[in-house]
Enzyme design. Structure first.
Site, PDB file in Angstrom:
ATOM      1  N   HIS A 119      42.520  34.090  39.126  1.00 44.30           N
ATOM      2  CA  HIS A 119      41.797  33.283  40.124  1.00 44.30           C
ATOM      3  C   HIS A 119      40.913  34.173  41.003  1.00 44.30           C
ATOM      4  CE1 HIS A 119      41.742  31.352  44.282  1.00 44.30           C
ATOM      5  NE2 HIS A 119      40.906  30.659  43.551  1.00 44.30           N
ATOM      6  N   VAL A 130      41.055  39.321  42.596  1.00 45.94           N
ATOM      7  CA  VAL A 130      41.414  38.338  41.569  1.00 45.94           C
ATOM      8  C   VAL A 130      42.938  38.171  41.644  1.00 45.94           C
ATOM      9  CG1 VAL A 130      41.347  37.655  39.144  1.00 45.94           C
ATOM     10  CG2 VAL A 130      39.544  39.124  40.055  1.00 45.94           C
ATOM     11  N   GLU A 131      43.381  36.941  41.924  1.00 49.05           N
ATOM     12  CA  GLU A 131      44.827  36.678  41.936  1.00 49.05           C
ATOM     13  C   GLU A 131      45.287  36.486  40.489  1.00 49.05           C
ATOM     14  OE1 GLU A 131      46.630  34.014  45.351  1.00 49.05           O
ATOM     15  OE2 GLU A 131      44.623  33.328  44.881  1.00 49.05           O
ATOM     16  N   VAL A 132      46.234  37.292  40.069  1.00 44.41           N
ATOM     17  CA  VAL A 132      46.789  37.172  38.716  1.00 44.41           C
ATOM     18  C   VAL A 132      48.131  36.461  38.854  1.00 44.41           C
ATOM     19  CG1 VAL A 132      47.605  38.435  36.702  1.00 44.41           C
ATOM     20  CG2 VAL A 132      45.572  39.229  37.931  1.00 44.41           C
ATOM     21  N   VAL A 168      48.325  32.116  46.559  1.00 42.10           N
ATOM     22  CA  VAL A 168      48.447  32.591  47.947  1.00 42.10           C
ATOM     23  C   VAL A 168      47.140  32.367  48.714  1.00 42.10           C
ATOM     24  CG1 VAL A 168      48.802  34.614  49.409  1.00 42.10           C
ATOM     25  CG2 VAL A 168      50.303  34.215  47.455  1.00 42.10           C
TER      26      VAL A 168
END
Ligand SMILES: NC(=O)c1ccc[n+]([C@@H]2O[C@H](COP(=O)([O-])OP(=O)(O)OC[C@H]3O[C@@H](n4cnc5c(N)ncnc54)[C@H](O)[C@@H]3O)[C@@H](O)[C@H]2O)c1
Length: 296
Positions: A119, A130-132, A168
């Site tokens: 994301h 980048v949220e993994v 988050v």
């Protein structure tokens, strides 16, 4: 040259395409929109890009997939079924979804172990994060490989320990946005003043240190513990929630403040991208790849 397939040529897909293209990947982009050839010619002019409306063909031979299609679970399920059927079994299938759980996207998919959320924050070509987000069936190899690819592109991948709706970033953003709408609805502040207030305080602070670090400093040598006992103990009030039936008023006020349509979008995107580019390097982030950062 490694091949990335980007699924969806909207706001996020076009920006991912610029990032991967500038990072040395051969880009394929798939979208059923009828104006795809003109869009790609306009927005991705100098990049090695192949555009098609055929997702299966775009996926065949890919080394990495970054999906950025509509935020609808039934469409994501369909897209990932096609991706699973037309990619090698070592290829990561990353979704840009802002809130859909990886377990929901992967449900019933034979390649569930290869599906992960990657994301970005908009625009991915400029924002470092980048949220993994792995789901329960995502393999460790998939999350590792996704993080590695994003790191190589100059991003900061942050891997969540487990999935949660909104992840988050967007959970934090939702609390903040709800309160902003509530304050406007209550007649406490106007839209533009609220934006300026944030830019001049929390935005600048959080670009340099995070909320916990800030809590440590706010308490002086006594740290966050002192801040909580001293100031925090007096912050006692009902936080309130915006009235969903009155959101139209807030949207009207936002449109009055900033306008709407193509030219307003372009003006604001240029302002945002120029300011973002100017602060990335001084704040210690990787310099963004070349390109004008414009959104469609
Ligand atoms: N906009 C943001 O700020 C933002 C930020 C982070 C993540 N995301 C996520 O990124 C994804 C894309 O969002 P967006 O804002 O770019 O949306 P968008 O509406 O701008 O673009 C979506 C694109 O998908 C295309 N599409 C529709 N069906 C398709 C199909 N079957 N195959 C391929 N493409 C198809 C549409 O034609 C459209 O061009 C969403 O999952 C969203 O949650 C958005």
């Amino acid at each position: 040259m490694a091949v990335v397939t980007i699924v969806g040529a909207g706001v996020i897909g076009i920006s991912w395409a610029r990032l991967f293209g500038a990072g040395g990947w051969e880009v394929r982009i798939s979208d059923p929109r009828p104006d795809l050839p003109e869009l790609v010619a306009r927005e991705l002019a100098d990049l090695p890009v192949r555009a098609t409306d055929d997702l299966a063909a775009a996926a065949t031979g890919a080394d990495f997939v970054q999906e950025a299609g509509p935020e609808r679970i039934e469409i994501k399920e369909q897209m990932f079924a096609t991706l699973a059927a037309h990619t090698r079994d070592d290829v990561v299938l990353a979704s840009s979804s802002s809130s859909l759980l990886p377990s929901a996207i992967a449900q019933g998919n034979p390649a569930a172990d290869r599906i992960v959320i990657g994301h970005p924050f908009n625009p991915p070509e400029l924002m470092p994060l980048v949220e993994v987000v792995p789901g329960p069936l995502t393999s460790a190899r998939t999350a590792d490989r996704a993080s590695e690819v994003y790191r190589e592109l100059g991003k900061l991948p942050i891997r969540l320990k487990k999935e949660i709706p909104g992840f988050v970033g967007n959970r934090l953003q939702k609390v903040f946005d709800d309160q902003a709408a509530y304050l406007v609805q209550q007649g406490v502040i106007d839209v533009q003043d609220l934006d300026d207030l944030v830019r001049a305080s929390l935005g600048l602070r959080w670009a340099t240190i995070g909320p916990f670090e800030s809590g440590v400093l706010g308490g002086g040598p006594g740290g966050m513990r002192h801040l909580m006992e001293h100031v925090g103990s007096q912050l006692i009030f009902e936080i309130g929630e915006p009235d969903p039936a009155r959101m139209g008023e807030v949207l009207d006020a936002v449109e009055d403040a900033y306008g709407t349509g193509e030219s307003a979008h372009e003006r604001l995107a240029d302002l945002r991208d120029g300011r973002t580019r100017a602060v990335l390097k001084p704040l210690g982030w990787a310099e963004p790849a070349s390109g004008d950062g414009r959104q469609q």
